[in-house]
Design a protein around this motif. Structure first.
Motif, PDB file in Angstrom:
ATOM      1  N   LEU A 112      38.101  -5.643  16.420  1.00 53.99           N
ATOM      2  CA  LEU A 112      37.850  -6.065  14.832  1.00 53.99           C
ATOM      3  C   LEU A 112      36.448  -6.959  14.598  1.00 53.99           C
ATOM      4  CD1 LEU A 112      38.769  -5.886  11.815  1.00 53.99           C
ATOM      5  CD2 LEU A 112      40.245  -7.735  12.190  1.00 53.99           C
ATOM      6  N   LEU A 113      35.802  -6.658  13.872  1.00 50.08           N
ATOM      7  CA  LEU A 113      34.548  -7.443  13.340  1.00 50.08           C
ATOM      8  C   LEU A 113      34.763  -7.441  11.569  1.00 50.08           C
ATOM      9  CD1 LEU A 113      31.664  -6.337  15.318  1.00 50.08           C
ATOM     10  CD2 LEU A 113      32.653  -8.629  15.540  1.00 50.08           C
ATOM     11  N   LEU A 114      34.956  -8.767  11.467  1.00 45.58           N
ATOM     12  CA  LEU A 114      34.928  -9.035   9.875  1.00 45.58           C
ATOM     13  C   LEU A 114      34.147 -10.138   9.287  1.00 45.58           C
ATOM     14  CD1 LEU A 114      36.207  -8.264   7.293  1.00 45.58           C
ATOM     15  CD2 LEU A 114      38.206 -10.107   7.478  1.00 45.58           C
ATOM     16  N   MET A 115      33.095  -9.491   8.631  1.00 42.51           N
ATOM     17  CA  MET A 115      32.163 -10.747   7.934  1.00 42.51           C
ATOM     18  C   MET A 115      32.275 -11.062   6.584  1.00 42.51           C
ATOM     19  SD  MET A 115      27.840 -10.135   7.202  1.00 42.51           S
ATOM     20  CE  MET A 115      27.934  -9.466   9.085  1.00 42.51           C
ATOM     21  N   ASN A 116      32.537 -12.370   6.261  1.00 41.75           N
ATOM     22  CA  ASN A 116      33.052 -12.841   4.802  1.00 41.75           C
ATOM     23  C   ASN A 116      31.449 -13.452   4.344  1.00 41.75           C
ATOM     24  OD1 ASN A 116      33.605 -14.438   2.821  1.00 41.75           O
ATOM     25  ND2 ASN A 116      35.774 -14.695   3.454  1.00 41.75           N
ATOM     26  N   ARG A 117      30.878 -12.595   3.458  1.00 46.67           N
ATOM     27  CA  ARG A 117      29.687 -12.898   2.927  1.00 46.67           C
ATOM     28  C   ARG A 117      29.859 -14.189   2.103  1.00 46.67           C
ATOM     29  NH1 ARG A 117      25.305 -10.281   5.178  1.00 46.67           N
ATOM     30  NH2 ARG A 117      25.511  -8.102   5.200  1.00 46.67           N
ATOM     31  N   LEU A 118      30.921 -14.567   1.292  1.00 45.54           N
ATOM     32  CA  LEU A 118      31.020 -15.494   0.556  1.00 45.54           C
ATOM     33  C   LEU A 118      31.220 -16.803   1.315  1.00 45.54           C
ATOM     34  CD1 LEU A 118      33.550 -14.171  -1.948  1.00 45.54           C
ATOM     35  CD2 LEU A 118      30.992 -13.854  -2.106  1.00 45.54           C
ATOM     36  N   LYS A 120      30.415 -16.928   4.600  1.00 44.43           N
ATOM     37  CA  LYS A 120      29.231 -17.171   5.670  1.00 44.43           C
ATOM     38  C   LYS A 120      30.176 -17.314   7.173  1.00 44.43           C
ATOM     39  CE  LYS A 120      25.206 -18.457   2.906  1.00 44.43           C
ATOM     40  NZ  LYS A 120      24.060 -19.436   2.935  1.00 44.43           N
ATOM     41  N   THR A 121      30.901 -16.346   7.357  1.00 45.82           N
ATOM     42  CA  THR A 121      31.539 -16.375   8.629  1.00 45.82           C
ATOM     43  C   THR A 121      31.918 -14.900   9.199  1.00 45.82           C
ATOM     44  OG1 THR A 121      33.965 -16.269   7.566  1.00 45.82           O
ATOM     45  CG2 THR A 121      32.946 -18.376   8.044  1.00 45.82           C
ATOM     46  N   VAL A 122      31.987 -14.738  10.480  1.00 47.24           N
ATOM     47  CA  VAL A 122      32.237 -13.435  10.990  1.00 47.24           C
ATOM     48  C   VAL A 122      33.489 -13.783  11.803  1.00 47.24           C
ATOM     49  CG1 VAL A 122      31.462 -11.589  12.542  1.00 47.24           C
ATOM     50  CG2 VAL A 122      29.979 -12.762  10.865  1.00 47.24           C
ATOM     51  N   LEU A 123      34.485 -13.076  11.683  1.00 51.46           N
ATOM     52  CA  LEU A 123      35.590 -13.019  12.540  1.00 51.46           C
ATOM     53  C   LEU A 123      35.626 -11.966  13.586  1.00 51.46           C
ATOM     54  CD1 LEU A 123      38.554 -14.398  12.567  1.00 51.46           C
ATOM     55  CD2 LEU A 123      39.188 -12.514  11.487  1.00 51.46           C
ATOM     56  N   ARG A 124      35.545 -12.305  14.723  1.00 51.40           N
ATOM     57  CA  ARG A 124      35.819 -11.340  15.898  1.00 51.40           C
ATOM     58  C   ARG A 124      36.938 -11.425  16.734  1.00 51.40           C
ATOM     59  NH1 ARG A 124      30.806 -12.962  18.976  1.00 51.40           N
ATOM     60  NH2 ARG A 124      29.629 -11.308  17.606  1.00 51.40           N
ATOM     61  N   LYS A 125      37.801 -10.455  16.685  1.00 55.10           N
ATOM     62  CA  LYS A 125      39.020 -10.545  17.354  1.00 55.10           C
ATOM     63  C   LYS A 125      39.396  -9.293  17.741  1.00 55.10           C
ATOM     64  CE  LYS A 125      40.381 -14.769  15.698  1.00 55.10           C
ATOM     65  NZ  LYS A 125      40.879 -15.756  16.671  1.00 55.10           N
ATOM     66  N   PRO A 126      40.385  -9.361  18.808  1.00 61.42           N
ATOM     67  CA  PRO A 126      40.917  -7.909  19.370  1.00 61.42           C
ATOM     68  C   PRO A 126      41.730  -7.231  18.156  1.00 61.42           C
ATOM     69  CG  PRO A 126      42.270  -9.714  20.086  1.00 61.42           C
ATOM     70  CD  PRO A 126      41.028 -10.418  19.429  1.00 61.42           C
ATOM     71  N   LEU A 127      42.082  -6.030  18.107  1.00 56.54           N
ATOM     72  CA  LEU A 127      42.656  -5.064  17.281  1.00 56.54           C
ATOM     73  C   LEU A 127      43.876  -5.858  16.830  1.00 56.54           C
ATOM     74  CD1 LEU A 127      42.352  -2.896  15.155  1.00 56.54           C
ATOM     75  CD2 LEU A 127      43.513  -1.231  16.971  1.00 56.54           C
ATOM     76  N   SER A 128      44.741  -6.296  17.790  1.00 55.11           N
ATOM     77  CA  SER A 128      45.938  -6.859  17.905  1.00 55.11           C
ATOM     78  C   SER A 128      45.989  -7.994  16.563  1.00 55.11           C
ATOM     79  CB  SER A 128      46.372  -7.243  19.187  1.00 55.11           C
ATOM     80  OG  SER A 128      45.773  -8.356  19.577  1.00 55.11           O
ATOM     81  N   PRO A 256      23.953 -12.601  10.453  1.00 48.02           N
ATOM     82  CA  PRO A 256      22.783 -13.594  10.157  1.00 48.02           C
ATOM     83  C   PRO A 256      22.901 -14.842  11.145  1.00 48.02           C
ATOM     84  CG  PRO A 256      23.745 -12.875   8.022  1.00 48.02           C
ATOM     85  CD  PRO A 256      24.813 -12.087   9.236  1.00 48.02           C
ATOM     86  N   LYS A 257      21.716 -15.512  11.403  1.00 51.99           N
ATOM     87  CA  LYS A 257      21.851 -16.650  11.986  1.00 51.99           C
ATOM     88  C   LYS A 257      22.533 -17.833  11.576  1.00 51.99           C
ATOM     89  CE  LYS A 257      17.471 -15.679  14.652  1.00 51.99           C
ATOM     90  NZ  LYS A 257      16.121 -15.982  14.706  1.00 51.99           N
ATOM     91  N   ASN A 258      22.651 -17.938  10.286  1.00 53.00           N
ATOM     92  CA  ASN A 258      23.345 -19.243   9.698  1.00 53.00           C
ATOM     93  C   ASN A 258      24.854 -18.984   9.534  1.00 53.00           C
ATOM     94  OD1 ASN A 258      23.012 -17.096   7.776  1.00 53.00           O
ATOM     95  ND2 ASN A 258      22.655 -18.759   6.029  1.00 53.00           N
ATOM     96  N   TYR A 259      25.332 -17.790  10.105  1.00 52.43           N
ATOM     97  CA  TYR A 259      26.757 -17.601   9.828  1.00 52.43           C
ATOM     98  C   TYR A 259      27.684 -18.208  11.181  1.00 52.43           C
ATOM     99  CZ  TYR A 259      26.583 -14.356   5.946  1.00 52.43           C
ATOM    100  OH  TYR A 259      26.474 -13.742   4.643  1.00 52.43           O
ATOM    101  N   GLU A 260      28.730 -18.535  10.655  1.00 53.95           N
ATOM    102  CA  GLU A 260      29.794 -18.997  11.741  1.00 53.95           C
ATOM    103  C   GLU A 260      30.548 -18.013  12.484  1.00 53.95           C
ATOM    104  OE1 GLU A 260      33.660 -22.116  12.405  1.00 53.95           O
ATOM    105  OE2 GLU A 260      32.830 -21.670  10.438  1.00 53.95           O
ATOM    106  N   VAL A 261      30.513 -17.883  13.751  1.00 55.36           N
ATOM    107  CA  VAL A 261      31.421 -16.705  14.400  1.00 55.36           C
ATOM    108  C   VAL A 261      32.550 -17.342  14.707  1.00 55.36           C
ATOM    109  CG1 VAL A 261      31.194 -14.964  16.404  1.00 55.36           C
ATOM    110  CG2 VAL A 261      29.237 -15.509  15.053  1.00 55.36           C
ATOM    111  N   ILE A 262      33.597 -16.712  14.497  1.00 58.16           N
ATOM    112  CA  ILE A 262      35.084 -17.142  14.771  1.00 58.16           C
ATOM    113  C   ILE A 262      35.548 -16.308  15.723  1.00 58.16           C
ATOM    114  CG2 ILE A 262      37.349 -17.831  13.903  1.00 58.16           C
ATOM    115  CD1 ILE A 262      36.053 -18.346  11.223  1.00 58.16           C
ATOM    116  N   ASN A 263      35.816 -16.627  17.010  1.00 56.04           N
ATOM    117  CA  ASN A 263      36.518 -15.709  18.195  1.00 56.04           C
ATOM    118  C   ASN A 263      38.166 -16.294  18.075  1.00 56.04           C
ATOM    119  OD1 ASN A 263      34.232 -14.483  19.157  1.00 56.04           O
ATOM    120  ND2 ASN A 263      33.605 -16.439  19.888  1.00 56.04           N
TER     121      ASN A 263
END
Length: 263
Positions: A112-118, A120-128, A256-263
């Protein structure tokens, strides 16, 4: 000034004409119970008849107006969904008439990849990860079926109870701790799906309406989903205004480069 006013009126009139001439969705009405398909004595054949009404597709491109409510925070948004069968579900949520993208996501059978534009985060998780919002047994194929109005294949077996109630089919059963129920209409399409796990305080209800012809099958142009897990509640009601099957689809997702990636 007068010319500008006349131009504005002309543009507005043209826009209204375009909207007014936009073709309406063809809605297939369910026949009355007395005209329904005769009941067969064999459960296997009745299951096969229901499965024969599944929507067949390779790709889907959908656009709809949605009422989204997450834990009491309600918004009216535009929802775009693209599906490559058994491989990927892509979605984009926009507000302000499509001027502002609030979120974008990609779901695969294992991630699962979920980008929150408001934020500026991207959630990167297993489907579980989605099991925090729904039952732990839910998998990619279930999500795909729920979105398209198709049945969940794991339930369409002779281990399930399949009976006629008030002239329509009702499928009931349990899988581990999960109780499921699917109600069909006289088109032999799902009108309601419920999944409940009382022990885990989890429930999901999906209501389908206004089936429209798509690729020699039927697609529910109105879908209402309600999910409750403990004190987390999500509901979304979508009226799809554009439904295309077997078209070329893309799944753009760049971080985007200025987004925080949350694993």
């Amino acid at each position: 000034m007068r010319r500008n006013i006349l131009n504005s009126i002309l543009i507005g009139t043209c826009a209204l004409a375009i909207v007014g001439c936009r073709p309406k969705k063809e809605i297939v009405k369910a026949p009355p119970v007395e005209d329904a398909v005769p009941v067969n004595d064999k459960k296997s054949e009745n299951l096969a008849t229901l499965l024969g009404k599944e929507l067949q597709y390779n790709t889907l491109s959908l656009k709809g107006k949605a009422d989204l409510d997450i834990d009491g925070n309600a918004n009216n948004v535009t929802l775009n969904v693209r599906i490559k069968k058994d491989e990927k579900i892509w979605f984009s949520v926009t507000a302000l008439g499509g001027a502002l993208e609030a979120a974008r996501g990609v779901i695969t059978p294992d991630s699962l990849l979920l980008m929150n534009r408001l934020q500026k985060t991207v959630l990167r998780k297993p489907l579980s990860y989605i099991h925090g919002y729904t039952n732990k047994q839910v998998r990619f194929g279930w999500l795909q079926s729920i979105l398209t109005g198709n049945t969940i294949k794991e339930f369409m077996t002779e281990q399930s109870d399949l009976n006629q109630e008030n002239g329509v089919w009702v499928l009931n059963g349990t899988e581990q701790s999960l109780a499921y129920r699917t109600l069909f209409n006289t088109l032999l399409k799902s009108t309601e799906l419920t999944l409940n796990d009382a022990a885990a305080a989890q429930g999901l209800k999906v209501v389908y309406d206004k089936y429209t012809p798509v690729n020699n099958g039927l697609f529910p142009s109105v879908v209402k989903i309600t999910s409750a897990v403990g004190n987390k509640k999500i509901s979304v009601a979508v009226d799809f205004v554009k439904i295309d099957a077997n078209v070329a689809v893309e799944f753009p997702f760049s971080v985007p480069k200025n987004y925080e990636v949350i694993n």
